[in-house]
Design a protein around this motif. Structure first.
Motif, PDB file in Angstrom:
ATOM      1  N   GLY A 139       0.824  -1.216   0.000  1.00  0.00           N
ATOM      2  CA  GLY A 139       0.000   0.000   0.000  1.00  0.00           C
ATOM      3  C   GLY A 139       0.849   1.253   0.000  1.00  0.00           C
ATOM      4  O   GLY A 139       1.823   1.364  -0.752  1.00  0.00           O
ATOM      5  N   ALA A 178       2.733   2.301   2.474  1.00  0.00           N
ATOM      6  CA  ALA A 178       3.877   2.221   3.392  1.00  0.00           C
ATOM      7  C   ALA A 178       5.158   2.608   2.657  1.00  0.00           C
ATOM      8  O   ALA A 178       5.346   2.225   1.489  1.00  0.00           O
ATOM      9  CB  ALA A 178       3.994   0.811   3.964  1.00  0.00           C
ATOM     10  N   GLU A 185      -0.640  -9.705   1.892  1.00  0.00           N
ATOM     11  CA  GLU A 185      -0.549  -8.278   2.207  1.00  0.00           C
ATOM     12  C   GLU A 185      -1.492  -7.902   3.352  1.00  0.00           C
ATOM     13  O   GLU A 185      -2.686  -8.171   3.286  1.00  0.00           O
ATOM     14  CB  GLU A 185      -0.873  -7.447   0.967  1.00  0.00           C
ATOM     15  N   ILE A 186      -0.928  -7.306   4.402  1.00  0.00           N
ATOM     16  CA  ILE A 186      -1.736  -6.783   5.513  1.00  0.00           C
ATOM     17  C   ILE A 186      -1.290  -5.338   5.691  1.00  0.00           C
ATOM     18  O   ILE A 186      -0.274  -5.063   6.324  1.00  0.00           O
ATOM     19  CB  ILE A 186      -1.503  -7.591   6.810  1.00  0.00           C
ATOM     20  N   PRO A 187      -2.034  -4.395   5.104  1.00  0.00           N
ATOM     21  CA  PRO A 187      -1.494  -3.043   4.956  1.00  0.00           C
ATOM     22  C   PRO A 187      -1.425  -2.171   6.206  1.00  0.00           C
ATOM     23  O   PRO A 187      -1.329  -0.983   6.078  1.00  0.00           O
ATOM     24  CB  PRO A 187      -2.444  -2.411   3.930  1.00  0.00           C
ATOM     25  N   ASN A 188      -1.469  -2.708   7.372  1.00  0.00           N
ATOM     26  CA  ASN A 188      -1.414  -1.863   8.561  1.00  0.00           C
ATOM     27  C   ASN A 188      -0.724  -2.653   9.660  1.00  0.00           C
ATOM     28  O   ASN A 188      -1.104  -3.797   9.930  1.00  0.00           O
ATOM     29  CB  ASN A 188      -2.853  -1.504   8.950  1.00  0.00           C
ATOM     30  N   ASP A 206      -3.007  -4.117  12.429  1.00  0.00           N
ATOM     31  CA  ASP A 206      -3.787  -5.269  11.946  1.00  0.00           C
ATOM     32  C   ASP A 206      -2.873  -6.478  11.794  1.00  0.00           C
ATOM     33  O   ASP A 206      -3.269  -7.619  12.049  1.00  0.00           O
ATOM     34  CB  ASP A 206      -4.434  -4.954  10.589  1.00  0.00           C
TER      35      ASP A 206
END
Lengths: 277, 450
Positions: free
Chosen positions: B72, B74, B101-104, B107
């Motif tokens: 994302g 980042a 992908e875990i964009p945070n 999370d």
């Protein structure tokens, strides 16, 4: 005097309608304009019009996150589990609303029990269960979870809807020789359409917005849902609000277009059966 | 007519649902091709399908499951995408990184906690500095036997220390946290300030001078643990040796420390006199925007922010030329190693593959690229002439700092970090005293088991 009263009434109605329009359309229009502003413009003057209608945000949004794919997944998952829940729960709600049987209270409590358990404590056991069932990282898994989570709310809505329908209608059907299934599907369910529509709408919105289960139970882009896509645009130390708003516009636009095209049918299905006689 | 329309819609939706549910991966393939590079790497793995484990073995390609927050927006997304592709090309036919992908990062950590509880951690984990070693030590692989002398010599001592427990290495360090503050040279000049303050008294005099010149001195925030504000809080605490020790304590339980209470009082003063009205309730983005648009003269943050100073959608062109870097008064800097790459794979083959991947990601080539692309500081002692000059300035500041501390997000209990956001507005509005602020954090810390 009458004319003055009528004019005041019309003015008040007009003001009220303008208020409703602002409340309904305001946020949508605001989001739409943000998608054309730079990050600087968004953060500095949130309510100003964009200086130019640049499409960079949309381009970045589509490059950064698989929005369209996630949108399709959200549609499929939300529709499927809504249909499952409404069909299954309407039958269960009819039975608990109309018939007395042994263990009815326990049955109702059992179906409502997930309301009492915090979602965070369900994550791990459901993860293990889905893994054992081979349904982790699948749409079927998410559909099943959402259908189960929405069960109690839909049950209560439909139960009260069925309780509001006069028993005489069923008695008349039975006298005419109709069975339980025919009575339910051909007579009761059409009358209960407003309740069914309410339950379906609430359930659809809940599963459409759900984030935590979608995050934990899936890992492939091919099954992930829209709420996860919007997270691509903000992290603790970096953000791209232009792209995020563009992504929101892209994700709500199809729903708005579908509603505009089918508004007659949607409105008709929502209100049909609400007036008896 | 209506019935026919409805029938068509129902049929279309039904077939869409069946197509969606029934898809193994083929329909996902075409859609995935629209997603960006790293996603397509994950997509390639999906194409082979989870069910084709047998096929995977026959091809002898060992897949490395790696969920990443490096996606994302980042700052490290571009770097990881390039490195992931390079690894898969270099080890084609042998290893393959399967990206989730875990964009945070929050999370990411939340998901890792669930996977840890269900004994399903992926092969490689990197939280971007969030300490999971103490929480998940029993499921992480001791990497000591896999790290030879040559590899070990590339790591800093402090990096090894942060990633070790009881003499065992549970993570390979890759980044360092060097954080001071940035200031606007033009605004400082307008207020007659020649250089950043060396003591906290001088710092407050400068704030007053800026205020008198009609300039808001500080960018501050309270939401999401008030990152910019908390950095100053920690630096103010560490203005002597006792404060430095407190700010390097892992999971402190008692905040009734004179240095901490004094720092809370200073923060209260900053909130009351020297910051923007949107700081109360505001988040990092608002604080950063205020600084980048010259509405404030100072902001505390790390060198990863430097690339934003060149982004003309966030600042005026040439803004980077107006920015200076400083260490905090009394010579304090955040200068700490972070937890790095962990292995949680279960089979020897997978562990070997995971170690190979980490070796690649922490190689000199990868680390140098990391420094150049992201502006983040590497654990290896590297420099590059392609780095933004401001990043080099931060490195130079850290080299001469007197007090070196770690950041609160890495050290404090997670619920204390959350509690800060609840208490800052009360402190800012004078509804609580600095002592009560310390008591609130202590109460939150005491909720954790020892």
């Amino acid at each position: 005097m009458k004319q003055v009263k009528r004019a005041i009434g019309k003015t008040l109605a007009g003001v009220f309608l303008i208020y409703v329009v602002i409340v309904c359309l305001g946020p949508l229009i605001w989001v739409f304009f943000q998608a054309f502003k730079t990050n600087k413009e968004i953060l500095t003057s949130a309510f100003a019009l964009p200086k130019s209608f640049r499409l960079d945000g949309f381009q970045v949004a589509l490059q950064t996150a698989p929005i369209l794919l996630y949108f399709r997944n959200s549609v499929v998952i939300s529709m499927a589990n809504t249909v499952i829940t409404v069909v299954a729960v309407s039958m269960a709600a009819y039975m608990t609303a109309r018939f007395s049987f042994r263990g009815k209270q326990f049955f109702t409590l059992l179906l409502s029990s997930s309301l009492l358990i915090p979602v965070s404590s369900l994550l791990m056991p459901i993860y293990l269960l889905l893994t054992k069932m081979g349904m982790i990282d699948t749409m079927r898994g998410l559909i099943l979870i959402y259908a189960a989570l929405g069960l109690p709310t839909s049950l209560f809505i439909l139960q009260s809807t069925f309780q509001g329908i006069p028993r005489e209608l069923e008695e008349a059907a039975y006298i005419d020789g109709a069975g339980v299934f025919y009575t339910f599907f051909a007579i009761i369910l059409p009358i209960a359409k407003p309740g069914v529509a309410t339950a379906a709408t609430l359930h659809f919105i809940t599963s459409w917005n759900e984030f935590m289960f979608a995050l934990v139970m899936t890992k492939s882009a091919s099954v992930r849902t829209l709420p996860l896509a919007l997270n691509y645009f903000t992290s603790q130390f970096s953000f791209n609000y232009t792209a995020m708003f563009a992504a929101i516009v892209l994700s709500i636009l199809p729903s708005i277009l579908v509603f505009i095209c089918l508004q007659e049918q949607i409105t008709a299905s929502m209100v049909s059966g609400s007036i008896k006689g | 007519m209506k019935k026919r329309t409805l029938a068509v819609i129902v049929a279309a939706l039904g077939s869409a649902m069946l197509a969606g549910c029934g898809q193994g991966s083929s329909s996902g393939e075409s859609a995935q091709s629209t997603a960006q590079g790293a996603e397509s790497v994950a997509g390639q793995a999906e194409e082979q399908g989870a069910e084709t484990k047998a096929g995977e073995e026959s091809a002898e390609v060992i897949q490395i499951d790696y969920p990443t927050f490096m996606c994302g927006t980042a700052s490290v997304a571009g770097w990881f995408q390039e490195r992931c592709q390079a690894f898969n090309e270099q080890y084609a036919g042998k290893y393959e990184i399967v990206v989730e992908e875990i964009p945070n990062t929050q999370d990411y950590v939340d998901k890792m906690k669930v996977l840890y509880s269900s004994d399903s951690l992926p092969d490689v984990v990197n939280t971007g500095g969030y300490n999971i070693i103490d929480m998940m030590q029993d499921k992480l692989v001791d990497l000591t036997p896999y790290v030879d002398e040559e590899w070990r010599s590339t790591m800093s001592d402090i990096g090894i220390a942060v990633n070790s427990r009881d003499g065992k290495l549970y993570g390979i360090p890759s980044t360092r946290q060097l954080v001071g503050y940035f200031y606007n040279k033009d605004l400082f000049a307008q207020a007659g300030i020649e250089a950043p303050a060396e003591t906290w008294d001088e710092f407050f005099q400068q704030c007053e001078a800026l205020k008198q010149a009609g300039i808001v001195p500080m960018s501050m925030d309270t939401a999401d643990s008030g990152w910019c504000t908390s950095l100053f809080l920690g630096a103010m605490t560490a203005s002597n040796e006792a404060g430095e020790e407190f700010m390097n304590t892992l999971q402190p339980r008692d905040y009734h420390v004179p240095e901490f209470i004094d720092a809370a009082a200073k923060i209260q003063r900053l909130f009351k006199e020297y910051t923007t009205p949107d700081s109360i309730g505001g988040d990092y983005a608002a604080a950063a925007n205020n600084f980048q648009n010259e509405l404030t003269a100072m902001i505390a943050n790390g060198p990863w922010m430097v690339q934003n100073f060149y982004d003309t959608t966030k600042c005026e062109e040439g803004f980077y030329e107006k920015v200076g870097t400083a260490m905090y008064p009394e010579g304090t800097m955040y200068n700490a190693a972070q937890t790095g790459w962990h292995v949680a794979a279960k089979t020897p083959e997978k562990i070997e593959a995971a170690v190979e991947m980490i070796k690649f990601m922490t190689s000199e080539e990868s680390q140098k690229l990391y420094l150049e692309v992201t502006g983040n500081i590497c654990d290896r002692n590297l420099t590059s002439d392609k780095v933004y000059p401001l990043v080099n300035e931060v490195i130079e500041n850290a080299a001469v700092s007197t007090y070196n501390i770690n950041d609160y997000q890495s050290l404090w209990y997670a619920n204390v970090v959350d509690e800060v956001s609840v208490q800052y507005p009360l402190l800012a509005q004078g509804e609580m005293t600095p002592e009560e602020f310390a008591a609130a954090l202590t109460a939150a810390a005491e909720k954790n088991e020892e």
